[in-house]
Design an enzyme around this catalytic site. Structure first.
Site, PDB file in Angstrom:
ATOM      1  N   TYR A  56      40.260  47.260  55.597  1.00 31.55           N
ATOM      2  CA  TYR A  56      40.551  45.916  55.076  1.00 31.55           C
ATOM      3  C   TYR A  56      40.183  44.904  56.140  1.00 31.55           C
ATOM      4  CZ  TYR A  56      42.810  45.396  50.557  1.00 31.55           C
ATOM      5  OH  TYR A  56      43.038  45.266  49.219  1.00 31.55           O
ATOM      6  N   GLU A  58      40.035  40.990  55.548  1.00 32.03           N
ATOM      7  CA  GLU A  58      40.005  39.601  55.058  1.00 32.03           C
ATOM      8  C   GLU A  58      39.681  38.650  56.207  1.00 32.03           C
ATOM      9  OE1 GLU A  58      42.455  41.689  54.076  1.00 32.03           O
ATOM     10  OE2 GLU A  58      43.220  41.128  52.098  1.00 32.03           O
ATOM     11  N   ASP A 207      18.959  31.025  42.103  1.00 29.54           N
ATOM     12  CA  ASP A 207      19.491  32.387  41.971  1.00 29.54           C
ATOM     13  C   ASP A 207      18.277  33.314  41.892  1.00 29.54           C
ATOM     14  OD1 ASP A 207      20.390  34.823  41.070  1.00 29.54           O
ATOM     15  OD2 ASP A 207      21.804  34.000  39.609  1.00 29.54           O
ATOM     16  N   THR A 233      21.592  38.924  44.198  1.00 25.04           N
ATOM     17  CA  THR A 233      22.197  40.246  44.265  1.00 25.04           C
ATOM     18  C   THR A 233      21.347  41.072  45.233  1.00 25.04           C
ATOM     19  OG1 THR A 233      20.910  40.896  42.333  1.00 25.04           O
ATOM     20  CG2 THR A 233      23.218  40.315  41.941  1.00 25.04           C
ATOM     21  N   LYS A 236      18.659  44.759  43.073  1.00 25.65           N
ATOM     22  CA  LYS A 236      17.548  44.755  42.114  1.00 25.65           C
ATOM     23  C   LYS A 236      16.250  45.028  42.883  1.00 25.65           C
ATOM     24  CE  LYS A 236      20.002  41.933  38.756  1.00 25.65           C
ATOM     25  NZ  LYS A 236      21.030  41.013  39.254  1.00 25.65           N
ATOM     26  N   ARG A 242      24.817  47.738  45.082  1.00 29.10           N
ATOM     27  CA  ARG A 242      25.290  46.627  44.256  1.00 29.10           C
ATOM     28  C   ARG A 242      26.048  45.677  45.173  1.00 29.10           C
ATOM     29  NH1 ARG A 242      23.793  48.809  39.713  1.00 29.10           N
ATOM     30  NH2 ARG A 242      24.091  46.869  38.610  1.00 29.10           N
TER      31      ARG A 242
HETATM   32  N1  DSN Z   1      22.566  42.360  34.370  1.00 31.27           N
HETATM   33  C1  DSN Z   1      21.540  41.682  35.123  1.00 31.27           C
HETATM   34  C2  DSN Z   1      20.203  41.903  34.530  1.00 31.27           C
HETATM   35  O1  DSN Z   1      20.000  42.946  33.926  1.00 31.27           O
HETATM   36  O2  DSN Z   1      19.324  41.070  34.657  1.00 31.27           O
HETATM   37  C3  DSN Z   1      21.815  40.262  35.316  1.00 31.27           C
HETATM   38  O3  DSN Z   1      23.071  40.143  35.901  1.00 31.27           O
END
Ligand code: DSN
Length: 461
Positions: A56, A58, A207, A233, A236, A242
């Site tokens: 932990y 914080e 984004d 994120t 991807k 994630r």
């Molecule tokens: N779920 C994501 C996507 O597939 O583009 C977006 O958050």
């Protein structure tokens, strides 16, 4: 002597073990074409399963609430440095649990409830967290959504309607303008958005969740010179665990020197509790991997593969939003071939042959959010397995064949048949019958084996 193996909580869980093995097998035997998915490296997965999972912490490096955080401090500082260096920004927060919380933290940092924001609508290819009415971002803030242009969507050129966006911005004077998409197949011109944001003194927040790996790989222009804040994120095209990051640019700091502190405060204590240190460790590994020369070749190949796939689909009579692909994804509009709302049939047929894709809304959608009219196909994951043009040719052929098998099924119904106009019950019954029928199709069974044979030649990490 006490032994942790004797305590009940550490007994071997064979049920979960079985599911993990099964999922691994599925990933090995099938092809992943969902554009937002990828295969994290073994090193990323090892960091995720590391001892950092137990901690932990914080707060932020040097300012923690709990003891025992010296090494976590070192870790987080290292990962922040890597993020700043890779994206060429002066500030990074690497604690957001994932993309939507990262975006919500940006609203919290910049807005008061009821403040005005503008973002791209989900059906046009945006994201829920850019102000959709069902998302906290559309419930807590006054949100106006922009779409793409209304006509000529199959043409291979920039589809944003900058006049519409500028008019909306001038009329509503938003605090934030969001730019970034989850289903847009072409390059995004961040400069044009920045010119609009300047005119109304709004913050431009980019984004780049989908394209982060392409940006660091040098195959998509970076928003850094134009946006004040960037969110992404990490799982991807960036190929990490994630997770998510929030970056503040020089331009952002020039507009508001307090931005880094506002972002930190919004993430913790504003929105989150203890950071997921194991996730931060794994993000660090992914950033290290993305800084290697091989990652540039990877990003280039993702785009080459996607362009080729789009070309094959076009050649075979499919309608593509944006007339092709210049990034990692292709958005097929099935309306001309199968009618509105038919993405689900193609997704189900692909599931049967072992190719994961997702049904997706298309701009000016004439289906519904549950029954959208398109499908999204992406090349980040297959490229991570080492697949190149030769394999994309094969995959493209199979995709075309499966889509036309679905078309044959639809053609066997009366002329002017329209799935989307059926009642809820009739829709369900129609889908059930379709599934029963199509899974008996000889070619579907054969293609499944062909896909498995191809997939097995390219192991997952
Ligand atoms: N779920 C994501 C996507 O597939 O583009 C977006 O958050």
């Amino acid at each position: 002597m006490a032994n942790w193996r004797n305590t009940l909580i550490y007994m071997r869980d064979r049920e979960i073990e079985r599911l993990i093995k099964k999922e691994k097998q599925r990933q090995e035997d099938e092809l992943e074409l969902i554009p937002s998915e990828n295969y994290a490296s073994k090193e990323v997965r090892e960091a995720l399963a590391s001892f950092f999972v137990n901690k932990y912490s914080e707060g932020y490096p040097g300012k923690r609430y709990y003891g025992g955080n010296e090494i976590v401090d070192e870790l987080e500082k290292l990962v922040i440095d890597r993020a700043k260096k890779l994206f060429r920004v002066p500030f990074a927060n690497v604690q957001p649990y994932s993309g939507s919380p990262a975006n919500l933290a940006v609203y919290l940092a910049l807005c008061k409830p009821e403040d005005q924001v503008i973002g791209m609508s989900l059906t046009a290819g945006g994201h829920l967290s850019h102000g959709h009415s069902v998302s906290a971002t559309g419930i807590l803030f006054r949100s106006i959504q922009y779409g793409l242009r209304k006509k000529n969507l199959y043409v291979h050129e920039d589809l944003f309607d900058y006049d519409e966006i500028e008019n909306l911005a001038k009329k509503h004077q938003p605090k934030i303008i969001w730019v970034g998409a989850s289903a847009y197949p072409l390059m995004i011109d961040f400069q044009k958005f920045s010119q609009i944001a300047e005119k109304v003194s709004a913050y431009l927040v980019a984004d780049i969740a989908h394209i982060a790996g392409l940006v660091v790989g040098g195959v998509h222009p970076s928003p850094v010179p134009y946006a004040h804040i960037i969110t992404t994120t990490t799982h991807k095209t960036l190929r990490g665990p994630r997770g998510a990051m929030i970056l503040v640019t020089e331009k952002g700091i020039a507009k508001d020197p307090g931005l880094p502190e506002k972002i930190n405060q919004a993430v913790f204590p504003g929105l989150q509790g203890g950071p997921h240190d194991h996730q931060i460790a794994a993000i660090g590994v992914a950033l290290y991997e993305a800084s290697q020369p091989s990652f540039k070749s990877y990003a280039q190949q993702v785009v080459k593969n996607s362009r080729l796939l789009a070309k094959i689909l076009l050649k075979n009579g499919l309608s593509l939003i944006g007339g092709g692909s210049d990034n990692h994804l292709t958005l097929v509009d099935l309306t001309p071939l199968l009618g509105p709302g038919t993405g689900i049939f193609v997704q189900k047929a692909f599931d049967l042959v072992g190719i994961s894709i997702n049904k997706n809304s298309v701009p000016n959608e004439s289906g519904s959010s549950f029954y959208p009219s398109g499908i999204r196909l992406g090349t980040p994951a297959v490229t991570s397995r080492g697949m190149k043009e030769k394999e994309i040719e094969i995959i493209g052929e199979k995709i075309v064949e499966v889509i036309y098998l679905v078309k044959d099924y639809f053609s066997s119904h009366q002329k002017n048949f329209s799935f989307i106009t059926l009642s809820k019950e009739k829709k369900r019954a129609f889908i059930k019958k379709f599934e029963e029928k199509i899974q008996k199709n000889r070619r579907i069974k054969e293609i499944k084996n062909e896909i498995k044979n191809l997939a097995r030649q390219f192991p997952i990490p």
